[in-house]
Scaffold this motif. Structure first.
Motif, mmCIF file in Angstrom:
data_model
loop_
_atom_site.group_PDB
_atom_site.id
_atom_site.type_symbol
_atom_site.label_atom_id
_atom_site.label_comp_id
_atom_site.label_asym_id
_atom_site.label_seq_id
_atom_site.Cartn_x
_atom_site.Cartn_y
_atom_site.Cartn_z
ATOM 1 N N ILE A 48 0.825 -1.256 0.018
ATOM 2 C CA ILE A 48 0.109 -0.041 -0.154
ATOM 3 C C ILE A 48 0.889 1.303 0.107
ATOM 4 N N GLU A 49 1.863 1.267 0.810
ATOM 5 C CA GLU A 49 2.845 2.411 0.888
ATOM 6 C C GLU A 49 3.600 2.673 -0.300
ATOM 7 N N LEU A 50 3.934 1.550 -0.824
ATOM 8 C CA LEU A 50 4.680 1.575 -2.300
ATOM 9 C C LEU A 50 3.686 2.240 -3.264
ATOM 10 N N GLY A 51 2.482 1.900 -3.492
ATOM 11 C CA GLY A 51 1.562 2.541 -4.224
ATOM 12 C C GLY A 51 1.451 3.984 -3.866
ATOM 13 N N ILE A 52 1.444 4.424 -2.647
ATOM 14 C CA ILE A 52 1.292 5.930 -2.335
ATOM 15 C C ILE A 52 2.708 6.583 -2.778
ATOM 16 N N ALA A 53 3.992 5.991 -2.884
ATOM 17 C CA ALA A 53 5.087 6.411 -3.202
ATOM 18 C C ALA A 53 4.893 6.596 -4.818
ATOM 19 N N LEU A 54 4.462 5.444 -5.608
ATOM 20 C CA LEU A 54 4.234 5.784 -6.914
ATOM 21 C C LEU A 54 3.426 6.932 -7.438
ATOM 22 N N TYR A 55 2.287 6.818 -6.567
ATOM 23 C CA TYR A 55 1.437 7.846 -6.904
ATOM 24 C C TYR A 55 1.847 9.328 -6.790
ATOM 25 N N ARG A 56 2.591 9.532 -5.950
ATOM 26 C CA ARG A 56 3.530 10.735 -5.590
ATOM 27 C C ARG A 56 4.379 11.097 -6.645
ATOM 28 N N LEU A 57 4.903 10.024 -7.227
ATOM 29 C CA LEU A 57 5.835 10.237 -8.329
ATOM 30 C C LEU A 57 5.162 10.176 -9.710
ATOM 31 N N GLN A 58 3.967 10.564 -9.828
ATOM 32 C CA GLN A 58 3.312 10.492 -10.869
ATOM 33 C C GLN A 58 3.107 9.442 -11.652
ATOM 34 N N GLU A 59 3.046 8.323 -11.041
ATOM 35 C CA GLU A 59 2.852 7.057 -11.750
ATOM 36 C C GLU A 59 1.452 6.278 -10.983
ATOM 37 N N PRO A 60 0.261 7.001 -11.464
ATOM 38 C CA PRO A 60 -1.045 6.678 -10.966
ATOM 39 C C PRO A 60 -1.365 5.237 -11.206
ATOM 40 N N GLN A 61 -0.926 4.878 -12.555
ATOM 41 C CA GLN A 61 -1.743 3.623 -13.009
ATOM 42 C C GLN A 61 -0.878 2.616 -12.119
ATOM 43 N N LYS A 62 0.304 2.792 -11.767
ATOM 44 C CA LYS A 62 1.135 1.795 -11.147
ATOM 45 C C LYS A 62 0.563 1.602 -9.633
ATOM 46 N N ALA A 63 0.332 2.729 -9.186
ATOM 47 C CA ALA A 63 -0.225 2.866 -7.917
ATOM 48 C C ALA A 63 -1.429 2.095 -7.649
ATOM 49 N N ARG A 64 -2.441 2.439 -8.444
ATOM 50 C CA ARG A 64 -3.638 1.564 -8.543
ATOM 51 C C ARG A 64 -3.727 0.122 -8.813
ATOM 52 N N ASP A 65 -2.489 -0.286 -9.679
ATOM 53 C CA ASP A 65 -2.277 -1.631 -9.915
ATOM 54 C C ASP A 65 -1.684 -2.300 -8.769
#
Length: 87
Positions: A48-65
Motif C-alpha cells: 500500500i505504501e509503495l502505491g502511495i509513493a508511486l502515486y506521488r511520483l506521478q505513476e498513478p496507474q502503477k499505484a492503482r495496480d
C-alpha cells in the motif's frame, strides 16, 4: 542504525519509508519499499505504501495496480479500497 542490527523489523522499515516520503524524497521511499516488498511479498502494508509513493511520483496507474494487487490478497482491505476510490 536500528535497521543495521534488525534488518527484518517491518515497523522500522515502513517508518523509514514514510519519513523520507514525507520529507519529499518519494524516490527513496519507493526504493526502500520495492526492496522490502520483494523480501516480504505478503506484506500488504508495504505494498500500500509503495502505491502511495508511486502515486506521488506521478505513476498513478502503477499505484492503482499495486492497490488492486493488495485487494486480490485481502479483498476487504479498507486502506486499498479507500485509496482506489480517492485516486
Amino acid at each position: 542504525a536500528h535497521l543495521a542490527f534488525f534488518p527484518d523489523d517491518q515497523a522500522a522499515i515502513i517508518s523509514l519509508a514514510r519519513c523520507v516520503g514525507r520529507q519529499g524524497d518519494d524516490d527513496t521511499a519507493r526504493a526502500i519499499l520495492q526492496i522490502n516488498v520483494q523480501r516480504f511479498p505478503d506484506w500488504l502494508d508495504a505494498q500500500i505504501e509503495l502505491g502511495i509513493a508511486l502515486y506521488r511520483l506521478q505513476e498513478p496507474q502503477k499505484a492503482r495496480d499495486k492497490w488492486r494487487a493488495v485487494l486480490k490478497q485481502d479483498p476487504k482491505n479498507a486502506d486499498a479500497q479507500r485509496l482506489l476510490r480517492q485516486y
